[in-house]
Design an enzyme around this catalytic site. Structure first.
Site, PDB file in Angstrom:
ATOM      1  N   ARG A  81      13.388   8.817  28.292  1.00  0.00           N
ATOM      2  CA  ARG A  81      13.297   7.390  28.494  1.00  0.00           C
ATOM      3  C   ARG A  81      14.329   6.636  27.492  1.00  0.00           C
ATOM      4  NH1 ARG A  81       7.040   6.609  27.497  1.00  0.00           N
ATOM      5  NH2 ARG A  81       7.358   8.650  26.464  1.00  0.00           N
ATOM      6  N   ASN A  91       9.956   5.840  21.968  1.00  0.00           N
ATOM      7  CA  ASN A  91      10.219   6.424  23.353  1.00  0.00           C
ATOM      8  C   ASN A  91      11.293   5.800  24.034  1.00  0.00           C
ATOM      9  OD1 ASN A  91       8.137   8.566  23.275  1.00  0.00           O
ATOM     10  ND2 ASN A  91       6.733   6.599  23.363  1.00  0.00           N
ATOM     11  N   TYR A 117      49.954  -8.743   3.526  1.00  0.00           N
ATOM     12  CA  TYR A 117      49.224  -7.312   3.542  1.00  0.00           C
ATOM     13  C   TYR A 117      49.519  -6.777   2.145  1.00  0.00           C
ATOM     14  CZ  TYR A 117      48.541  -2.223   4.187  1.00  0.00           C
ATOM     15  OH  TYR A 117      48.377  -1.079   3.959  1.00  0.00           O
ATOM     16  N   ASN A 122      51.575 -13.946  -8.757  1.00  0.00           N
ATOM     17  CA  ASN A 122      51.231 -14.689  -7.634  1.00  0.00           C
ATOM     18  C   ASN A 122      51.820 -14.223  -6.287  1.00  0.00           C
ATOM     19  OD1 ASN A 122      50.934 -16.908  -5.639  1.00  0.00           O
ATOM     20  ND2 ASN A 122      50.606 -18.119  -7.345  1.00  0.00           N
TER      21      ASN A 122
HETATM   22  C1  UD1 Z   1       0.657  13.088  20.630  1.00  0.00           C
HETATM   23  C2  UD1 Z   1      -0.745  13.328  20.324  1.00  0.00           C
HETATM   24  C3  UD1 Z   1      -1.533  12.126  20.676  1.00  0.00           C
HETATM   25  C4  UD1 Z   1      -1.130  11.127  19.816  1.00  0.00           C
HETATM   26  C5  UD1 Z   1       0.401  10.725  20.030  1.00  0.00           C
HETATM   27  C6  UD1 Z   1       0.784  10.008  18.913  1.00  0.00           C
HETATM   28  C7  UD1 Z   1      -0.910  15.601  21.036  1.00  0.00           C
HETATM   29  C8  UD1 Z   1      -1.455  16.770  22.088  1.00  0.00           C
HETATM   30  N1  UD1 Z   1      -1.176  14.527  21.379  1.00  0.00           N
HETATM   31  O1  UD1 Z   1       0.656  12.548  22.121  1.00  0.00           O
HETATM   32  O2  UD1 Z   1      -3.127  12.358  20.371  1.00  0.00           O
HETATM   33  O3  UD1 Z   1      -1.708   9.831  19.913  1.00  0.00           O
HETATM   34  O4  UD1 Z   1       1.305  11.846  19.930  1.00  0.00           O
HETATM   35  O5  UD1 Z   1       2.184   9.249  19.239  1.00  0.00           O
HETATM   36  O6  UD1 Z   1      -0.459  15.978  20.062  1.00  0.00           O
HETATM   37  N2  UD1 Z   1       6.939  17.629  20.732  1.00  0.00           N
HETATM   38  C9  UD1 Z   1       7.729  18.995  20.517  1.00  0.00           C
HETATM   39  N3  UD1 Z   1       7.316  19.957  21.198  1.00  0.00           N
HETATM   40  C10 UD1 Z   1       6.356  19.917  22.273  1.00  0.00           C
HETATM   41  C11 UD1 Z   1       5.754  18.686  22.472  1.00  0.00           C
HETATM   42  C12 UD1 Z   1       6.157  17.712  21.615  1.00  0.00           C
HETATM   43  O7  UD1 Z   1       8.485  18.946  19.505  1.00  0.00           O
HETATM   44  O8  UD1 Z   1       6.230  20.777  22.832  1.00  0.00           O
HETATM   45  C13 UD1 Z   1       7.415  16.531  19.929  1.00  0.00           C
HETATM   46  C14 UD1 Z   1       7.990  15.448  20.580  1.00  0.00           C
HETATM   47  O9  UD1 Z   1       9.249  15.609  20.643  1.00  0.00           O
HETATM   48  C15 UD1 Z   1       7.431  14.242  19.832  1.00  0.00           C
HETATM   49  C16 UD1 Z   1       6.020  14.717  19.274  1.00  0.00           C
HETATM   50  O10 UD1 Z   1       6.052  16.100  19.425  1.00  0.00           O
HETATM   51  O11 UD1 Z   1       8.260  13.983  18.670  1.00  0.00           O
HETATM   52  C17 UD1 Z   1       4.987  13.962  20.235  1.00  0.00           C
HETATM   53  O12 UD1 Z   1       4.991  14.496  21.385  1.00  0.00           O
HETATM   54  P1  UD1 Z   1       4.627  13.724  22.689  1.00  0.00           P
HETATM   55  O13 UD1 Z   1       4.617  14.658  23.786  1.00  0.00           O
HETATM   56  O14 UD1 Z   1       5.185  12.378  22.647  1.00  0.00           O
HETATM   57  O15 UD1 Z   1       2.983  13.398  22.376  1.00  0.00           O
HETATM   58  P2  UD1 Z   1       2.090  12.546  22.971  1.00  0.00           P
HETATM   59  O16 UD1 Z   1       1.710  12.884  24.399  1.00  0.00           O
HETATM   60  O17 UD1 Z   1       2.592  11.276  22.860  1.00  0.00           O
END
Ligand code: UD1
Ligand code: CA
Length: 456
Positions: free
Chosen positions: A17, A227, A366, A377
């Site tokens: 996004r 995001n 410059y 000066n």
């Molecule tokens: C997650 C939480 C949710 C919380 C929210 C807060 C879980 C299952 N859910 O949801 O409860 O309210 O964050 O923002 O944990 N990432 C990885 N590898 C992966 C998946 C994610 O590195 O396989 C990283 C993403 O880059 C990101 C973070 O983990 O920085 C969170 O992942 P994202 O998929 O955004 O989590 P949410 O669905 O928002």
């Protein structure tokens, strides 16, 4: 408890996004990448290990984050937050406390994390939650009748009544590595998103009779994730507002706290005055009574007490002593050193220039690769011709030298103390002490000159 702290930073997500070729965690808040912010925060906690879990744009992330104290773990497929933590876990020793942070939650406050981590032991897990007016999209915190946390349910798996819960999971938690190593292999992906949720360990912990210790941040913005670029801008503004408040607390008057940007570390003395639209970058120190006019950019510079910078000046890599006056419309480039009470005025550019006490370069000049003594000066339109297309050469002006307007000083050249250069000169050879050098075409006046006339 005194178990060593290991911080795991999740940063494998794509961040589609953002609509960007740059991995999301490399986008900047206050001039530093989000990941950089989080790593710096981890360092202030005295972590024994910092582990970055990367996937999308992994090489790019590693390349621009040359941190020798970070262990990278590659998560080739993003199978969920639980799966992501599992990738880093082999590098975490037993008996450690693991703190999970997010590369796209950049402004988490170290104090909030200290409070969270301090509650962790073999019998308790620390969970950071926050109450949101609009909890849409977040995992919801489930509590039993006694008010104890028993589980987290993701929005996509939640019932209507669970969706009404406003206490949400920030994602940030702390727990011992021993527990994590036991729980993570037990995670299943049979849920709405087909992912291995880290959040499922809460129910496992509660099921084993552990206490879920909840902490909350002092400000919602601390736990806000990014995001898209709109959310990035909201955090940028929040950060800048906090910086403005800090500066005012430390003795600076800001013409408008909403129109200052600090991208780095700014230190201020007392009674500093900062007008609107001033940007500070890198390491900047302002002494007491420093005054900065509107629309200035100041990067990696030290301005001592009572320095005045007038509007629209750009100062970079400069060291400015007491009571100097700069601008308006001055440009000080790296290696500029002004001794006390020196003046650099409008449309003057300096580079690698040592300017002695009380010396003045007031207009349209410059001065590069130059050393000026005291009370020199430099007249309007003076240029140090420091470059022959291949090499750079030095210009040296002794104490009390007076350079007439529109002079070209062809370096290497030196003008000794008390010498005078006539206006409009092109100086190519050294000038001795107290001499007058004039190097220009002689004026010829023609008596009764008939101007050309238009034909009738
Ligand atoms: C997650 C939480 C949710 C919380 C929210 C807060 C879980 C299952 N859910 O949801 O409860 O309210 O964050 O923002 O944990 N990432 C990885 N590898 C992966 C998946 C994610 O590195 O396989 C990283 C993403 O880059 C990101 C973070 O983990 O920085 C969170 O992942 P994202 O998929 O955004 O989590 P949410 O669905 O928002
Ligand atoms: Ca997700």
């Amino acid at each position: 408890m005194t178990a060593p702290l290991h911080v795991i930073i999740l940063a494998a997500g794509q961040g589609s996004r953002m609509k960007s070729s740059l991995p999301k965690v490399l986008h900047k808040v206050a001039g530093r990448s989000m990941l950089h912010h989080v790593m710096d925060t981890a360092r202030t906690l005295g972590a024994e290990g910092i582990h970055g879990v990367i996937g999308h744009g992994a090489d790019q992330v590693k390349a621009v984050t040359p941190a020798t104290d970070v262990t990278w773990a590659l998560q080739e497929q993003q199978l969920g937050t639980g799966h992501a933590v599992a990738q880093a876990l082999p590098a975490v020793p037993d008996g450690a406390v693991v703190l999970v942070l997010y590369g796209d939650v950049p402004l988490i406050n170290p104090e909030t994390l200290v409070a969270l981590v301090s509650r962790v032991n073999q019998q308790s897990l620390g969970l950071l939650t926050v109450d949101l007016a609009n909890p849409d999209g977040y995992g919801r915190i489930l509590r039993n009748e006694q008010g104890k946390v028993i589980a987290i349910v993701e929005q996509k798996d939640a019932t209507e009544s669970q969706k009404a819960i406003c206490e949400v999971n920030t994602g940030i938690l702390a727990v011992t590595s021993d527990h994590l190593k036991r729980w993570l292999p037990q995670l299943s992906n049979s849920n709405a998103q087909g992912e291995y949720y880290l959040t499922d360990i809460i129910a496992m912990a509660a099921g084993e009779g552990m206490t879920i210790e909840v902490a909350q941040p002092s400000h919602e913005q601390e736990v806000q994730g990014v995001n898209n670029r709109l959310q990035l801008s909201v955090l940028e503004r929040w950060y800048q507002r906090c910086e403005a408040e800090r500066l005012m607390t430390e003795g600076a008057t800001l013409a408008d706290p909403d129109r200052i940007d600090v991208r780095g570390n700014l230190t201020v003395g007392q009674d500093v005055l900062i007008d609107v639209n001033v940007v500070f970058e890198g390491e900047v120190t302002l002494g007491n009574n420093v005054s900065i006019g509107p629309n200035c950019l100041i990067r990696d510079a030290r301005l001592a007490d009572n320095v005045t910078v007038h509007a629209n000046s750009v100062i970079e890599g400069a060291d400015v002593a007491e009571q100097c006056q700069i601008g308006p419309f001055a440009r000080l480039r790296p290696g500029t050193r002004l001794a006390r009470t020196a003046k650099v005025g409008n449309f003057v550019e300096t580079k690698k220039a040592e300017v002695g006490e009380g010396s003045k370069i007031n207009h349209l000049s410059y001065v590069g690769d130059a050393t000026l003594g005291r009370n020199v000066n430099v007249g309007a339109g003076t240029i140090t011709c420091n470059y022959d297309g291949v090499n750079k050469f030095q210009t040296v002006l002794g104490d009390n030298v007076f350079v007439g307007s529109n002079t070209a000083l062809v370096a290497p050249v030196s003008v000794a103390a008390d010498a005078v250069i006539g206006a409009g000169s092109t100086i190519t050879t050294d000038v001795a002490e107290k001499d007058l050098a004039v190097a220009r075409g002689r004026q010829r006046n023609i008596k009764g000159w008939k101007r050309p006339e238009k034909k009738a």
